[in-house]
Design a protein around this motif. Sequence first.
Motif, short mmCIF file in Angstrom:
data_model
loop_
_atom_site.label_atom_id
_atom_site.label_comp_id
_atom_site.label_asym_id
_atom_site.label_seq_id
_atom_site.Cartn_x
_atom_site.Cartn_y
_atom_site.Cartn_z
N ASN A 118 0.82 -1.22 0.00
CA ASN A 118 0.00 0.00 0.00
C ASN A 118 0.86 1.27 0.00
OD1 ASN A 118 -2.63 1.07 -0.11
ND2 ASN A 118 -2.61 1.52 2.07
N THR A 119 1.96 1.27 -0.80
CA THR A 119 2.92 2.38 -0.80
C THR A 119 3.18 2.82 -2.25
OG1 THR A 119 3.98 1.57 1.20
CG2 THR A 119 5.26 3.09 -0.15
N SER A 120 3.33 4.13 -2.43
CA SER A 120 3.59 4.66 -3.77
C SER A 120 5.08 4.60 -4.09
CB SER A 120 3.10 6.12 -3.87
OG SER A 120 1.70 6.18 -3.73
N TYR A 121 5.37 4.26 -5.36
CA TYR A 121 6.75 4.15 -5.82
C TYR A 121 6.89 4.82 -7.19
CZ TYR A 121 7.65 0.78 -2.10
OH TYR A 121 7.80 0.20 -0.88
N GLU A 122 8.13 5.13 -7.50
CA GLU A 122 8.47 5.63 -8.84
C GLU A 122 9.42 4.65 -9.49
OE1 GLU A 122 10.13 9.84 -10.00
OE2 GLU A 122 11.83 8.45 -9.82
N PHE A 123 9.04 4.16 -10.66
CA PHE A 123 9.94 3.40 -11.52
C PHE A 123 10.49 4.37 -12.58
CE2 PHE A 123 9.70 2.12 -15.99
CZ PHE A 123 10.85 1.37 -16.11
N SER A 124 11.79 4.25 -12.89
CA SER A 124 12.36 5.06 -13.98
C SER A 124 13.41 4.25 -14.71
CB SER A 124 12.98 6.36 -13.46
OG SER A 124 14.09 6.09 -12.64
N ALA A 178 9.45 7.45 -16.78
CA ALA A 178 9.08 7.02 -15.43
C ALA A 178 7.60 6.70 -15.33
CB ALA A 178 9.46 8.10 -14.42
N LEU A 179 7.27 5.89 -14.32
CA LEU A 179 5.89 5.55 -13.95
C LEU A 179 5.78 5.65 -12.44
CD1 LEU A 179 5.05 2.34 -16.04
CD2 LEU A 179 3.91 4.56 -16.24
N VAL A 180 4.66 6.14 -11.96
CA VAL A 180 4.35 6.15 -10.54
C VAL A 180 3.22 5.14 -10.31
CG1 VAL A 180 3.53 7.51 -8.59
CG2 VAL A 180 5.11 8.53 -10.26
N PHE A 181 3.40 4.27 -9.30
CA PHE A 181 2.39 3.27 -9.01
C PHE A 181 2.30 3.07 -7.51
CE2 PHE A 181 6.41 1.10 -9.23
CZ PHE A 181 6.38 0.18 -8.19
N LYS A 182 1.27 2.34 -7.09
CA LYS A 182 1.07 2.06 -5.66
C LYS A 182 0.88 0.56 -5.50
CE LYS A 182 -1.51 3.71 -1.65
NZ LYS A 182 -2.57 4.64 -1.18
N PHE A 253 0.28 11.30 -0.19
CA PHE A 253 -0.21 10.74 1.06
C PHE A 253 -1.49 11.43 1.49
CE2 PHE A 253 4.47 9.80 2.39
CZ PHE A 253 4.49 8.73 1.51
N ASN A 254 -2.36 10.64 2.12
CA ASN A 254 -3.55 11.21 2.76
C ASN A 254 -3.30 11.49 4.22
OD1 ASN A 254 -5.21 11.11 0.41
ND2 ASN A 254 -5.44 8.89 0.72
N THR A 255 -2.44 10.67 4.84
CA THR A 255 -2.06 10.87 6.24
C THR A 255 -0.54 10.84 6.30
OG1 THR A 255 -2.14 8.50 6.70
CG2 THR A 255 -4.16 9.77 7.09
N HIS A 256 0.02 11.27 7.46
CA HIS A 256 1.47 11.41 7.53
C HIS A 256 1.97 10.96 8.89
CE1 HIS A 256 0.14 14.24 4.42
NE2 HIS A 256 1.29 13.93 3.82
N ALA A 257 3.02 10.19 8.85
CA ALA A 257 3.77 9.83 10.06
C ALA A 257 5.19 10.36 9.88
CB ALA A 257 3.79 8.31 10.23
N TYR A 258 5.83 10.81 10.99
CA TYR A 258 7.10 11.50 10.90
C TYR A 258 8.14 10.87 11.81
CZ TYR A 258 4.11 15.17 8.95
OH TYR A 258 3.20 15.88 8.19
N ASP A 305 12.99 2.21 5.32
CA ASP A 305 13.49 3.05 4.23
C ASP A 305 13.04 2.56 2.87
OD1 ASP A 305 14.69 4.68 6.05
OD2 ASP A 305 16.67 3.75 5.88
N LEU A 306 12.41 1.39 2.83
CA LEU A 306 11.84 0.93 1.57
C LEU A 306 10.47 1.55 1.32
CD1 LEU A 306 12.75 -2.87 1.81
CD2 LEU A 306 14.01 -1.04 0.65
N CYS A 307 9.95 2.19 2.34
CA CYS A 307 8.58 2.67 2.26
C CYS A 307 8.44 4.18 2.46
CB CYS A 307 7.71 1.98 3.32
SG CYS A 307 7.90 0.19 3.41
N ASN A 308 9.42 4.77 3.09
CA ASN A 308 9.27 6.18 3.42
C ASN A 308 9.92 7.08 2.38
OD1 ASN A 308 12.06 6.24 3.93
ND2 ASN A 308 11.76 5.73 6.09
#
Length: 623
Positions: A118-124, A178-182, A253-258, A305-308
Amino acid sequence: MHPKSFYFCLLVLCIGSTELSAQLGFCGGNSGDPIFTEDFGSGTIDGPALPAGTTTYNFTTGTPNDGSYTISSTTNYFDWLSIQDHTPGDTNGKSFIVNASFTAGEFYQREVTSLCENTSYEFSSWLINLQAAGGCEGNSIPVNVRFQIWDETNTTLLAQGDTGSIVANSSTEWQQYALVFKTEPGQTSVILKMRNNSNGGCGNDLAIDDIVFKSCGDNVTVSTNTNEQRLVVCEDQGGVSRTIIATPDFSIFNTHAYQWQQSTNQQIWTDITGENNNTLSTPAVTATTYFRVKTAEDPINVNNDLCNVVSDVFDIIVLPIPAAPTSSGDVTVCEGEIGILSVSTQNTYTVNWYDADTGGNLILANNQNLETTSAGMYYAETNSTEIECASTTRTPVTLTVNPLPEVPDDTFAFLCEDSFITLDAEVENVTYLWNTGETTRLIDVSAPGEYSVVVTNINGCSDSQSFIVEQIDLPRIESITSDGPSIIVSTSNEGNFQYSLDGNMYQNSPVFEAVEGGFYTIYVQDNANCGVVTQDFFHLVIPKFFTPNGDRVNDLFTPDGLEVFSTISFSIFDRYGKLLKFGNSNSSSWDGFFQGNQMPSDDYWFVIEADTTQFKGHFSLKR
């Protein structure tokens, strides 16, 4: 990719493609560090082949024909462009080189694991058409690749996009796509696929390099409530701190953790315990420290760090108090010269000059060199180019100005012809250098012209004096003539001449008046006492006219001065050459009669033979 690069890369993408799928695009926010990278290695030996199942194309270590590929550091096949791989800093870097199959279809597939659900990524990926412009007789098949991201079950297409037709244009510039996907909930891997949209043949030859996957999240900026995005302070300000705020743009993101982090080198980042809000009050900073915040949509992913993603960095730069500059040495110059005082410091600092070791007046800013002609001590202070952060001490540099030797004013001198004069520099305890090459205080010169001497004192300071020497020529007598009772002297040159008949009494006029006839020595000298020239002269006084009217005044024509000669003949003629009178030493005058008759008023001519000298002339008879 950094969010600020998005619009630039999107522009590059548009230029490189004539048809762009709406799904192609870069992460619009912050990205994390690369999670997966494929740069295909380096070396001069082709290969190795891709893992089984990655492609249906045939691997070759030579020239790839249609439906074949190679992994190589060269693209020098057929009439293709010869280019280097894309990976920065590679030596003999390799790329994935594809000669498309005659039938369009998939040519690359691989699974990318260790992602977050459930995380957004960028492929390039970077891609280039290897066909040069004009290839295939101008009918080269363009490259057209479709990128696809499938879920780990290979049943759900998460994102896809086409490059559009990339025509042959002889450009050696790689283009990035590039492509952005989730990712799907509960899934931690995806499948990357690449497909040729065009059939093979002449053209549709490409290279691919640097496939990268990164997490993709909001663009998170970090600043103070006064919009400071960095802070630069001086070490002497003590510990400084700021309250900084993380501001996401909600693009992903709709919500944020820091989780806030700090670093001293931007290479190693350390979590700040308990700092999990969007604000951070930094600790008191006494040395340069960098702050950033990791952000994820779910608290469970914020430390993965794979997700943030990471925010922009907030710098608190603490400038060390610079050391005082290093002097290049005190300077000594001669009066009238410019002294250049110089100091050195690190290139990151500037130098200001003052007239006192503390406080004082600023003389020159932002220069390691001070030029001045005024003797004294000057003080150089190191300072930062960014803020006021000066060295605690100043470096003194002294300028000493030595006086020049005192020389007389330029001198005019006069040189007598065929003589010499002595020129005197008139300065003691110095060295001398004349323009004649002589090195003594006194020199003798015998020719007119300009002479100069450079005198140098014990401090090495020099000044010069000039001597203008003019020659006074001796008088040159051109002629001496008698004009009645006057003697007239003419010279062939000019000067301030004086004239004398006895060598004692001189006059300024070249005309001697009322002089009795006889032998004389004529003296001529210049008034500068450069010498006397003389010439002997017989002065025969011939009356210009006579008046034989019986009044006993000027009744006779009588030349004066003939008595000094031994033998004399005396002849008078009229204007027609008729002899009217002939006489000798006993009869050297004429009364105006011829054969008892008075001669009329008129001009008459005389010829006098005196010893070996003959005199001729004319005179007037007036009645």
